[in-house]
Design an enzyme around this catalytic site. Structure first.
Site, PDB file in Angstrom:
ATOM      1  N   TYR A 176       0.844  -1.200   0.000  1.00 35.12           N
ATOM      2  CA  TYR A 176       0.000   0.000   0.000  1.00 35.12           C
ATOM      3  C   TYR A 176       0.881   1.252   0.000  1.00 35.12           C
ATOM      4  O   TYR A 176       0.637   2.190  -0.769  1.00 35.12           O
ATOM      5  CB  TYR A 176      -0.918  -0.018   1.223  1.00 35.12           C
ATOM      6  CG  TYR A 176      -1.681   1.271   1.428  1.00 35.12           C
ATOM      7  CD1 TYR A 176      -2.716   1.628   0.566  1.00 35.12           C
ATOM      8  CD2 TYR A 176      -1.352   2.140   2.462  1.00 35.12           C
ATOM      9  CE1 TYR A 176      -3.404   2.824   0.737  1.00 35.12           C
ATOM     10  CE2 TYR A 176      -2.040   3.335   2.639  1.00 35.12           C
ATOM     11  CZ  TYR A 176      -3.052   3.669   1.775  1.00 35.12           C
ATOM     12  OH  TYR A 176      -3.732   4.853   1.940  1.00 35.12           O
ATOM     13  N   GLU A 183     -11.479   5.763   5.163  1.00 36.21           N
ATOM     14  CA  GLU A 183     -10.861   6.604   6.194  1.00 36.21           C
ATOM     15  C   GLU A 183     -11.842   6.853   7.332  1.00 36.21           C
ATOM     16  O   GLU A 183     -11.450   6.883   8.510  1.00 36.21           O
ATOM     17  CB  GLU A 183     -10.382   7.931   5.597  1.00 36.21           C
ATOM     18  CG  GLU A 183      -9.209   7.823   4.625  1.00 36.21           C
ATOM     19  CD  GLU A 183      -7.900   7.374   5.266  1.00 36.21           C
ATOM     20  OE1 GLU A 183      -7.835   7.283   6.506  1.00 36.21           O
ATOM     21  OE2 GLU A 183      -6.947   7.123   4.516  1.00 36.21           O
ATOM     22  N   TRP A 240      -5.045   1.696  10.472  1.00 38.81           N
ATOM     23  CA  TRP A 240      -5.225   1.590   9.026  1.00 38.81           C
ATOM     24  C   TRP A 240      -4.922   0.170   8.565  1.00 38.81           C
ATOM     25  O   TRP A 240      -5.530  -0.316   7.598  1.00 38.81           O
ATOM     26  CB  TRP A 240      -4.354   2.605   8.304  1.00 38.81           C
ATOM     27  CG  TRP A 240      -4.546   2.594   6.816  1.00 38.81           C
ATOM     28  CD1 TRP A 240      -3.633   2.262   5.875  1.00 38.81           C
ATOM     29  CD2 TRP A 240      -5.753   2.931   6.096  1.00 38.81           C
ATOM     30  NE1 TRP A 240      -4.182   2.362   4.622  1.00 38.81           N
ATOM     31  CE2 TRP A 240      -5.478   2.773   4.721  1.00 38.81           C
ATOM     32  CE3 TRP A 240      -7.021   3.344   6.491  1.00 38.81           C
ATOM     33  CZ2 TRP A 240      -6.430   3.004   3.731  1.00 38.81           C
ATOM     34  CZ3 TRP A 240      -7.979   3.576   5.501  1.00 38.81           C
ATOM     35  CH2 TRP A 240      -7.677   3.411   4.141  1.00 38.81           C
TER      36      TRP A 240
END
Length: 199
Positions: free
Chosen positions: A22, A44, A52
């Site tokens: 990522y 988000e 995350w």
């Protein structure tokens, strides 16, 4: 003999198999596709209070159950769909966050109607080009900025939920509105050199 990958210096948070790809391929790359922008906005918001990495682990399932983040479809989710989402262990089963995703899809469509695209709307907050910072250490990277404050305020005015300034800044980092890779990270200079004007 070390491989080229092993020699790369990355931002300190990118240290696991789940987040290295990522970091290397997505984080900080300018996004101008509305569906992808909607995906990051929802993810988000889902991340609030979580890591995350947790969201990255659930991302594939999110795409499957949220119709690959097509805002026109998500905007029309009803009570039955909400029940199925709340029962799905592959996503964050938080009623408020799921309700926010649906409400945000509707607000997203309204923004598209007004500005032609969400892309045209959101990139105005950085004058159409990525902001490039020069952080030496991860502790220098802010959690929010004046731009994220302004974006958060405007999104809330338009009916969006789970769009506080910290969430908005994480969104801006993710979609390349700001380059917050550390200067020591190999992606910092790559993204700076790849900088292109809006299409």
């Amino acid at each position: 003999m070390k491989t080229k990958t092993a020699e790369l210096v990355r931002c300190s948070w990118a240290a696991k198999p789940i987040n290295i790809p990522y970091h290397d391929q997505e984080w900080g790359v300018p996004v101008h596709h509305d569906r992808v922008l909607f995906e990051f906005l929802i993810l988000e918001g889902a991340q609030a209070g979580l890591s995350w990495d947790t969201i990255l682990q659930k991302r594939t399932r999110y795409r499957e159950v949220f119709d690959y983040f097509d805002p026109e479809i998500v905007a029309h989710y009803g009570a039955g769909k909400v029940r199925s989402l709340l029962a799905d262990p592959g996503i964050v089963r938080n009623r408020l966050k799921i309700a926010a995703a649906i409400a945000n899809a509707r607000s997203f469509l309204a923004v598209q109607q007004e500005f032609g695209s969400f892309d045209a709307y959101v990139w105005r907050f950085v004058d159409g080009a990525p902001l490039r910072n020069s952080w030496q250490r991860s502790g220098q990277v802010p959690a929010r900025t004046g731009q994220s404050d302004a974006l958060s305020k405007d999104l809330r005015k338009r009916g969006f939920k789970f769009v506080g300034s910290t969430i908005c800044y994480a969104f801006m980092q993710a979609v390349g509105m700001v380059n917050d890779h550390l200067v020591t990270c190999y992606r910092y200079s790559e993204l700076a050199n790849d900088r292109k004007p809006l299409p």
